[in-house]
Write an enzyme that holds these catalytic residues in place. Structure first.
Site, mmCIF file in Angstrom:
data_model
loop_
_atom_site.group_PDB
_atom_site.id
_atom_site.type_symbol
_atom_site.label_atom_id
_atom_site.label_comp_id
_atom_site.label_asym_id
_atom_site.label_seq_id
_atom_site.Cartn_x
_atom_site.Cartn_y
_atom_site.Cartn_z
ATOM 1 C CD GLN A 107 49.725 44.569 34.140
ATOM 2 O OE1 GLN A 107 48.821 44.347 33.343
ATOM 3 N NE2 GLN A 107 50.684 43.700 34.359
ATOM 4 N NE ARG A 110 46.701 53.252 36.433
ATOM 5 C CZ ARG A 110 46.751 53.377 35.105
ATOM 6 N NH1 ARG A 110 47.662 52.722 34.427
ATOM 7 N NH2 ARG A 110 45.925 54.161 34.456
ATOM 8 C CG HIS A 111 41.730 47.472 39.250
ATOM 9 N ND1 HIS A 111 40.787 47.641 38.266
ATOM 10 C CD2 HIS A 111 42.620 46.575 38.772
ATOM 11 C CE1 HIS A 111 41.092 46.874 37.226
ATOM 12 N NE2 HIS A 111 42.198 46.217 37.508
ATOM 13 C CD GLN A 119 53.355 46.570 45.889
ATOM 14 O OE1 GLN A 119 52.665 47.538 45.565
ATOM 15 N NE2 GLN A 119 54.073 45.879 45.030
ATOM 16 C CD GLN A 122 60.908 47.278 45.252
ATOM 17 O OE1 GLN A 122 61.109 48.366 44.730
ATOM 18 N NE2 GLN A 122 60.864 46.156 44.555
ATOM 19 N NE ARG A 192 29.017 48.515 40.999
ATOM 20 C CZ ARG A 192 28.264 49.602 41.032
ATOM 21 N NH1 ARG A 192 28.021 50.207 42.171
ATOM 22 N NH2 ARG A 192 27.725 50.073 39.924
ATOM 23 C CG HIS A 196 35.327 46.819 37.158
ATOM 24 N ND1 HIS A 196 34.781 47.235 35.962
ATOM 25 C CD2 HIS A 196 36.514 47.478 37.285
ATOM 26 C CE1 HIS A 196 35.602 48.113 35.393
ATOM 27 N NE2 HIS A 196 36.657 48.279 36.167
ATOM 28 N NE ARG A 201 43.621 44.534 35.480
ATOM 29 C CZ ARG A 201 44.428 45.427 34.931
ATOM 30 N NH1 ARG A 201 45.115 45.132 33.851
ATOM 31 N NH2 ARG A 201 44.531 46.645 35.439
#
Ligand SMILES: Cc1cc2nc3c(=O)[nH]c(=O)nc-3n(C[C@H](O)[C@H](O)[C@H](O)COP(=O)(O)OP(=O)(O)OC[C@H]3O[C@@H](n4cnc5c(N)ncnc54)[C@H](O)[C@@H]3O)c2cc1C
Length: 282
Positions: A107, A110-111, A119, A122, A192, A196, A201
């Protein structure tokens, strides 16, 4: 079945109460840099728009205390509330995020605008033993169900180890990993984008784990600047009303749903018309 599961329209309880084993740490900047430079930087961006002075002189005056901190904050608040968002793109925050699940990270990434992610891979990390999260609803479920969940996770992750042991590459062995598998990220975001993302969230309609993450993030920003932290809020707070379809029943009480606001407006207009007055609209 728990009371929460029986009443899906009840205001989602804050996930803050439960220890989820996740962390969000502000890696950069520290409190001193934020206090000394961040507000002056945003002030300089705002003030440059309305001043004959050159930006370096505005910045010098702001950082030397020649312009009171309160005055700087007042201008910044007005500019943010007016939606002039480029002024707050000049300052960035870098967070270390750990122990969150792949459900959350899917999730989060997605921004796209004003935010960068790295990240844990894996493919390149061959985990000795990947760890996973048990959602609260499952931890509190009847023991048979909870144990079945845990057994399923353990079995998948045990198979992962066996696949690696048999020489299957990590990039393929990971196909057995569940959404509950934990992961780590570094996220850098300008203010900013952070406002948002927090608006979406921190909303009670957001999924509980990502909502918890943004509660932790807000806590980190508050620790270095209560002023900047005050802008991190569910989107309904600056809007003044809730625009979420799933809150048409008004179960989340933070702000009235826009249907209610429009109904109140229609009522006011009808009352005005009844006495021969037309309310001004554009
Ligand atoms: C409660 C909730 C439920 C969700 N459910 C789903 C779901 O079921 N399925 C699903 O796929 N997603 C879902 N999402 C994800 C959602 O659709 C967005 O992809 C995500 O929240 C990223 O937000 P954003 O689009 O504002 O992007 P950001 O990258 O955060 O962009 C910030 C803003 O920049 C502008 N912007 C960014 N990129 C562009 C562009 N290319 N063109 C024009 N303007 C741009 C927009 O104004 C945007 O709002 C959900 C999100 C939330 C909060």
């Amino acid at each position: 079945m728990t009371a929460e599961a029986r009443t899906p329209t009840a205001t989602p309880r804050s996930p803050a109460a439960r220890e989820l084993g996740m962390k969000a740490t502000l890696l950069f900047p520290d409190r001193e840099i934020v206090q000394r430079y961040y507000v002056p930087l945003v002030y300089t961006a705002c003030r440059t728009c309305y001043s004959e002075l050159e930006p370096d002189e505005i910045f010098r005056r702001a950082t030397s205390g020649q312009v009171a901190a309160e005055k700087q904050q007042e201008l910044i608040k007005k500019v943010i509330e007016s939606g002039h968002g480029s002024t707050i793109e000049h300052i960035v925050f870098t967070f270390g995020i750990s122990g969150v699940t792949r459900t959350l990270s899917h999730q989060l990434v997605r921004h796209r605008a004003g935010v960068a992610f790295d990240q844990q891979s894996q493919r390149y990390v061959n985990y000795k033993r990947p760890s996973y999260m048990v959602p609260g609803s499952i931890a509190d479920a009847e023991p048979g169900l909870r144990d079945a969940f845990v057994a399923e996770m353990d079995e998948s992750l045990e198979l992962y180890g066996r696949l690696l042991g048999a020489g299957i590459p990590g990039e393929d062995a990971r196909f057995v990993m569940p959404n509950a598998t934990r992961t780590n990220l570094v996220m850098t975001t300008n203010l900013r984008a952070l406002i948002h993302m927090s608006g979406l969230r921190l909303c009670t309609m957001a999924q509980w784990e990502i909502r918890r993450l943004f509660q932790l993030i807000r806590h980190e920003i508050f620790a270095v600047s209560p002023f900047l932290g005050s802008f991190l809020a569910p989107k309904c707070v600056p809007l003044g009303y809730c625009d979420e379809d799933r809150n048409r029943d008004g179960h989340c009480p933070i702000r009235p749903h826009k249907d209610e606001v429009l109904a109140a407006w229609a009522e006011k207009r009808a009352a005005a018309r009844a006495v021969g007055r037309e309310l001004p609209t554009v």
